[in-house]
Design a protein around this motif. Structure first.
Motif, short mmCIF file in Angstrom:
data_model
loop_
_atom_site.label_atom_id
_atom_site.label_comp_id
_atom_site.label_asym_id
_atom_site.label_seq_id
_atom_site.Cartn_x
_atom_site.Cartn_y
_atom_site.Cartn_z
N PHE A 73 -21.17 -0.98 -11.22
CA PHE A 73 -21.77 0.35 -11.20
C PHE A 73 -20.92 1.28 -12.08
CE2 PHE A 73 -22.33 4.63 -9.51
CZ PHE A 73 -23.70 4.73 -9.51
N PRO A 74 -21.54 1.89 -13.07
CA PRO A 74 -20.75 2.73 -13.98
C PRO A 74 -20.35 4.05 -13.32
CG PRO A 74 -23.08 2.81 -14.57
CD PRO A 74 -22.94 1.82 -13.44
N PHE A 75 -19.08 4.41 -13.49
CA PHE A 75 -18.61 5.71 -13.04
C PHE A 75 -17.68 6.26 -14.11
CE2 PHE A 75 -15.79 2.58 -11.14
CZ PHE A 75 -14.52 3.06 -11.43
N SER A 76 -17.53 7.56 -14.12
CA SER A 76 -16.74 8.22 -15.14
C SER A 76 -15.25 7.95 -14.94
CB SER A 76 -16.99 9.73 -15.11
OG SER A 76 -16.09 10.39 -15.98
N LEU A 77 -14.62 7.40 -15.93
CA LEU A 77 -13.18 7.15 -15.87
C LEU A 77 -12.38 8.45 -15.92
CD1 LEU A 77 -12.89 3.96 -18.12
CD2 LEU A 77 -13.08 4.12 -15.62
N ALA A 78 -13.04 9.54 -16.30
CA ALA A 78 -12.35 10.84 -16.36
C ALA A 78 -11.91 11.32 -14.98
CB ALA A 78 -13.26 11.87 -17.02
N VAL A 79 -12.56 10.82 -13.92
CA VAL A 79 -12.21 11.26 -12.57
C VAL A 79 -11.01 10.50 -11.99
CG1 VAL A 79 -14.59 11.96 -12.08
CG2 VAL A 79 -13.81 9.69 -11.37
N VAL A 80 -10.66 9.39 -12.60
CA VAL A 80 -9.62 8.51 -12.04
C VAL A 80 -8.26 9.21 -11.88
CG1 VAL A 80 -8.33 6.36 -12.36
CG2 VAL A 80 -10.81 6.40 -12.75
N PRO A 81 -7.76 9.92 -12.89
CA PRO A 81 -6.44 10.54 -12.71
C PRO A 81 -6.38 11.57 -11.58
CG PRO A 81 -7.02 10.46 -15.04
CD PRO A 81 -8.24 10.06 -14.26
N GLY A 82 -7.48 12.23 -11.28
CA GLY A 82 -7.50 13.25 -10.24
C GLY A 82 -7.97 12.74 -8.89
N THR A 83 -8.11 11.42 -8.75
CA THR A 83 -8.57 10.83 -7.51
C THR A 83 -7.44 10.07 -6.84
OG1 THR A 83 -10.81 10.56 -8.43
CG2 THR A 83 -10.27 9.24 -6.50
N ALA A 84 -7.24 10.33 -5.56
CA ALA A 84 -6.27 9.53 -4.80
C ALA A 84 -6.98 8.25 -4.35
CB ALA A 84 -5.77 10.29 -3.58
N VAL A 85 -6.35 7.13 -4.57
CA VAL A 85 -6.87 5.85 -4.12
C VAL A 85 -5.79 5.23 -3.24
CG1 VAL A 85 -7.67 3.56 -4.82
CG2 VAL A 85 -8.27 5.57 -6.21
N PHE A 86 -6.19 4.76 -2.07
CA PHE A 86 -5.23 4.12 -1.19
C PHE A 86 -5.84 2.89 -0.56
CE2 PHE A 86 -7.22 7.68 0.90
CZ PHE A 86 -7.55 7.24 2.17
N ARG A 87 -4.96 2.04 -0.04
CA ARG A 87 -5.38 0.76 0.51
C ARG A 87 -4.79 0.58 1.89
NH1 ARG A 87 -3.18 -3.87 -3.03
NH2 ARG A 87 -3.15 -5.08 -1.13
N LEU A 88 -5.52 -0.13 2.71
CA LEU A 88 -5.05 -0.50 4.03
C LEU A 88 -4.95 -2.02 4.04
CD1 LEU A 88 -4.49 0.47 7.06
CD2 LEU A 88 -6.82 -0.31 7.48
N ASP A 89 -3.73 -2.54 4.12
CA ASP A 89 -3.51 -3.98 4.26
C ASP A 89 -3.58 -4.29 5.74
OD1 ASP A 89 -3.12 -4.46 1.49
OD2 ASP A 89 -1.10 -3.64 1.67
N VAL A 90 -4.65 -4.95 6.15
CA VAL A 90 -4.94 -5.18 7.56
C VAL A 90 -3.96 -6.21 8.13
CG1 VAL A 90 -6.69 -5.96 9.20
CG2 VAL A 90 -7.36 -4.58 7.21
N ARG A 91 -3.30 -5.83 9.21
CA ARG A 91 -2.37 -6.72 9.90
C ARG A 91 -3.01 -7.34 11.14
NH1 ARG A 91 2.82 -3.21 10.71
NH2 ARG A 91 3.13 -4.81 12.27
N SER A 92 -3.97 -6.67 11.74
CA SER A 92 -4.67 -7.18 12.92
C SER A 92 -6.10 -6.68 12.90
CB SER A 92 -3.96 -6.69 14.19
OG SER A 92 -4.68 -7.08 15.34
N VAL A 93 -7.04 -7.55 13.23
CA VAL A 93 -8.45 -7.16 13.25
C VAL A 93 -9.16 -7.95 14.35
CG1 VAL A 93 -9.16 -8.87 11.50
CG2 VAL A 93 -10.50 -6.78 11.83
N THR A 94 -10.07 -7.26 15.06
CA THR A 94 -10.92 -7.91 16.05
C THR A 94 -12.34 -7.42 15.86
OG1 THR A 94 -10.52 -6.18 17.70
CG2 THR A 94 -9.07 -8.12 17.77
N GLY A 95 -13.27 -8.20 16.33
CA GLY A 95 -14.68 -7.83 16.23
C GLY A 95 -15.36 -7.99 17.57
N LYS A 96 -16.42 -7.24 17.74
CA LYS A 96 -17.19 -7.28 18.98
C LYS A 96 -18.66 -7.12 18.63
CE LYS A 96 -16.94 -5.24 23.60
NZ LYS A 96 -16.29 -4.19 24.39
N ARG A 97 -19.50 -7.83 19.37
CA ARG A 97 -20.94 -7.81 19.09
C ARG A 97 -21.69 -7.82 20.42
NH1 ARG A 97 -21.49 -12.61 16.27
NH2 ARG A 97 -21.33 -11.54 14.28
N HIS A 98 -22.72 -7.00 20.49
CA HIS A 98 -23.62 -7.04 21.63
C HIS A 98 -25.03 -7.00 21.08
CE1 HIS A 98 -25.53 -5.04 25.36
NE2 HIS A 98 -25.46 -6.34 25.54
N ILE A 99 -25.68 -8.15 21.08
CA ILE A 99 -27.05 -8.25 20.60
C ILE A 99 -27.89 -8.82 21.73
CG2 ILE A 99 -28.59 -9.29 18.88
CD1 ILE A 99 -26.55 -7.36 17.64
#
Length: 164
Positions: A129-155
């Protein structure tokens, strides 16, 4: 987890549930009261490891908390449907949810920010998906490295007529 019958135990199924969600809520330690914020996100899977990517304005409370703490919890939910059981006079909600926590930090190089933003866009639209590279310097980008994850489902399963 109190309702172990609803636990999603398979990692692939947990990731699949997360991929269906349109927002992740990040929770940060803000002293006596947690700070939680819903965000758009992208998912990167590397074997059994999971990384979530986010973007935002480069300043604000969330940014300050990331700098201060470096950890966050998250929650995402989807597949909501109210299920009414007329015979029992009760109702319940169907859902899938994913919760976890991990280490959060900033993506700083422009090349990595672009890669992370493409991962984010892929979650919502398409990989290229094309997006303007001009916004990149003014955008904060961060990541979450997941250490623990669980899931739950009720169907709920619809009742089927027995045929003889």
């Amino acid at each position: 987890m109190r309702r172990s019958d609803r636990e999603i135990k398979d990692f692939d199924e947990i990731v699949s549930a997360l991929e269906k969600c349109d927002a992740v809520r990040l929770a940060f330690n803000d002293g006596d009261i947690p700070y939680i914020v819903p965000l758009s996100f992208g998912i990167e899977r590397n074997g059994g490891l999971l990384t979530l990517y986010f973007h935002s304005a480069p300043e604000g409370k969330k940014i300050d908390l990331i700098r201060r703490e470096g950890r966050a919890a998250f929650e995402a939910d989807c597949s909501h449907r109210l299920f009414f059981d007329g015979e029992k006079g009760s109702c319940t909600t169907e859902y899938e949810s994913v919760v976890g926590y991990g280490d959060v930090g900033f993506v700083t190089s422009e090349e990595e920010k672009i890669r992370a933003l493409k991962i984010l866009m892929k979650h919502y639209r398409e990989e290229d998906f094309p997006f303007s590279l001009a916004v990149v310097p003014g955008t904060a980008v961060f990541r979450l490295d997941v250490r623990s994850v669980t899931g739950k489902r009720h169907i709920k399963r619809e009742k089927t007529e027995k045929r003889g």
